[in-house]
Structures are given as C-alpha cells and as structure tokens.
Write a protein that holds these residues in place. Structure first.
Motif, PDB file in Angstrom:
ATOM      1  N   CYS A   4       0.853  -1.184   0.000  1.00  0.00           N
ATOM      2  CA  CYS A   4       0.000   0.000   0.000  1.00  0.00           C
ATOM      3  C   CYS A   4       0.892   1.238   0.000  1.00  0.00           C
ATOM      4  CB  CYS A   4      -0.908   0.006   1.224  1.00  0.00           C
ATOM      5  SG  CYS A   4      -1.888   1.521   1.387  1.00  0.00           S
ATOM      6  N   ASN A   5       0.603   2.169  -0.872  1.00  0.00           N
ATOM      7  CA  ASN A   5       1.394   3.392  -0.969  1.00  0.00           C
ATOM      8  C   ASN A   5       0.953   4.474   0.003  1.00  0.00           C
ATOM      9  OD1 ASN A   5       3.633   3.581  -3.007  1.00  0.00           O
ATOM     10  ND2 ASN A   5       2.097   2.422  -4.135  1.00  0.00           N
ATOM     11  N   SER A   6       0.218   4.062   1.023  1.00  0.00           N
ATOM     12  CA  SER A   6      -0.131   4.958   2.120  1.00  0.00           C
ATOM     13  C   SER A   6       0.421   4.420   3.435  1.00  0.00           C
ATOM     14  CB  SER A   6      -1.648   5.116   2.212  1.00  0.00           C
ATOM     15  OG  SER A   6      -2.003   5.903   3.321  1.00  0.00           O
ATOM     16  N   CYS A   7       0.085   3.159   3.754  1.00  0.00           N
ATOM     17  CA  CYS A   7       0.498   2.594   5.039  1.00  0.00           C
ATOM     18  C   CYS A   7       1.655   1.610   4.923  1.00  0.00           C
ATOM     19  CB  CYS A   7      -0.680   1.931   5.738  1.00  0.00           C
ATOM     20  SG  CYS A   7      -1.253   0.387   4.964  1.00  0.00           S
ATOM     21  N   ASN A  25      -8.067  -0.182  -7.054  1.00  0.00           N
ATOM     22  CA  ASN A  25      -6.869   0.652  -7.121  1.00  0.00           C
ATOM     23  C   ASN A  25      -5.716  -0.122  -6.482  1.00  0.00           C
ATOM     24  OD1 ASN A  25      -4.793   2.521  -6.483  1.00  0.00           O
ATOM     25  ND2 ASN A  25      -6.251   4.181  -6.768  1.00  0.00           N
ATOM     26  N   PRO A  26      -4.804  -0.661  -7.296  1.00  0.00           N
ATOM     27  CA  PRO A  26      -3.715  -1.481  -6.762  1.00  0.00           C
ATOM     28  C   PRO A  26      -2.639  -0.697  -6.030  1.00  0.00           C
ATOM     29  CG  PRO A  26      -3.437  -1.187  -9.110  1.00  0.00           C
ATOM     30  CD  PRO A  26      -4.769  -0.560  -8.754  1.00  0.00           C
ATOM     31  N   GLU A  27      -2.735   0.616  -6.018  1.00  0.00           N
ATOM     32  CA  GLU A  27      -1.740   1.449  -5.343  1.00  0.00           C
ATOM     33  C   GLU A  27      -1.976   1.546  -3.833  1.00  0.00           C
ATOM     34  OE1 GLU A  27       0.941   2.979  -6.668  1.00  0.00           O
ATOM     35  OE2 GLU A  27       0.505   2.271  -8.681  1.00  0.00           O
ATOM     36  N   PHE A  28      -3.223   1.348  -3.404  1.00  0.00           N
ATOM     37  CA  PHE A  28      -3.581   1.565  -2.004  1.00  0.00           C
ATOM     38  C   PHE A  28      -4.467   0.438  -1.483  1.00  0.00           C
ATOM     39  CE2 PHE A  28      -2.986   5.736  -3.957  1.00  0.00           C
ATOM     40  CZ  PHE A  28      -2.040   6.288  -3.117  1.00  0.00           C
ATOM     41  N   GLY A  78       8.794   7.175   1.828  1.00  0.00           N
ATOM     42  CA  GLY A  78       9.035   6.923   0.415  1.00  0.00           C
ATOM     43  C   GLY A  78       7.813   6.460  -0.355  1.00  0.00           C
ATOM     44  N   LEU A  79       6.716   6.189   0.349  1.00  0.00           N
ATOM     45  CA  LEU A  79       5.492   5.754  -0.311  1.00  0.00           C
ATOM     46  C   LEU A  79       4.817   6.933  -1.006  1.00  0.00           C
ATOM     47  CD1 LEU A  79       4.150   3.449   2.534  1.00  0.00           C
ATOM     48  CD2 LEU A  79       5.303   2.752   0.423  1.00  0.00           C
ATOM     49  N   LYS A  80       4.061   6.656  -2.051  1.00  0.00           N
ATOM     50  CA  LYS A  80       3.491   7.711  -2.895  1.00  0.00           C
ATOM     51  C   LYS A  80       2.681   8.752  -2.122  1.00  0.00           C
ATOM     52  CE  LYS A  80       3.559   5.330  -7.265  1.00  0.00           C
ATOM     53  NZ  LYS A  80       2.823   4.886  -8.442  1.00  0.00           N
TER      54      LYS A  80
END
Length: 96
Positions: A4-7, A25-28, A78-80
C-alpha cells in the motif's frame, strides 16, 4: 504482491482500495483508500509512522520500539502518499 502506498502493508488484489468509479486501485489498500479518497485524509506522516510501528511491535513483541520506528521511518516517507516526487502520479490515480 505489492505494498500500500499509504500505510506500507503488503497487499494482494483482495486488499485493493477503490477508485471513485468502484474500480480497484492497486496502489492503495482498502483500509487507506475507498471511493477515490483516503479513509483518513487528515492523518499525518508522523501519525502513520507511530501507528505502523505499534502494529509491528504488536505482531512481534520482541521487536524493540527503536527498531520498529527505524524501519517505518525509513520506509513510509518513500510511499506515494507521503513522497512529493510521486504526487503527480497519484493525482492521475485519484482521478480514475
């Protein structure tokens, strides 16, 4: 498997968040992102680092707090969601 690009938690398709149109959404992960929005829009980077450090220590009681915090302090910024270099990439994802 991605992260996850948040946690930063590992995620597979079943864990994906959703865009405004309901698509995956595969980013989060679904805990962080639903219906094209963050589930906790006001959480700060420091709050996320503390939360994830505590989760790591709960899963591994022998893990020292300084070690857990060191890992999350190096990884999460470093996550989005938290890295300004990726903000333009994220804007495109959020608009889906």
């Amino acid at each position: 498997m991605g992260f996850c690009n948040s946690c930063g938690r590992p995620i597979v398709k079943e864990d994906y968040g959703t865009n405004k149109d309901g698509s995956l959404n595969p980013e989060f992960c679904k805990d962080c992102f639903q219906n094209g929005e963050y589930t906790e829009p006001d959480i700060t980077l420091n709050e996320m680092i503390i939360r994830k450090s505590k989760e790591m220590m709960a899963k591994n009681p022998r893990l020292a707090e300084t070690h857990a915090t060191g890992i999350t302090t190096m990884f999460i910024p470093g996550l989005k969601r938290w890295n300004p270099e990726f903000q333009d990439d994220y804007k495109d994802i959020k608009d889906l």
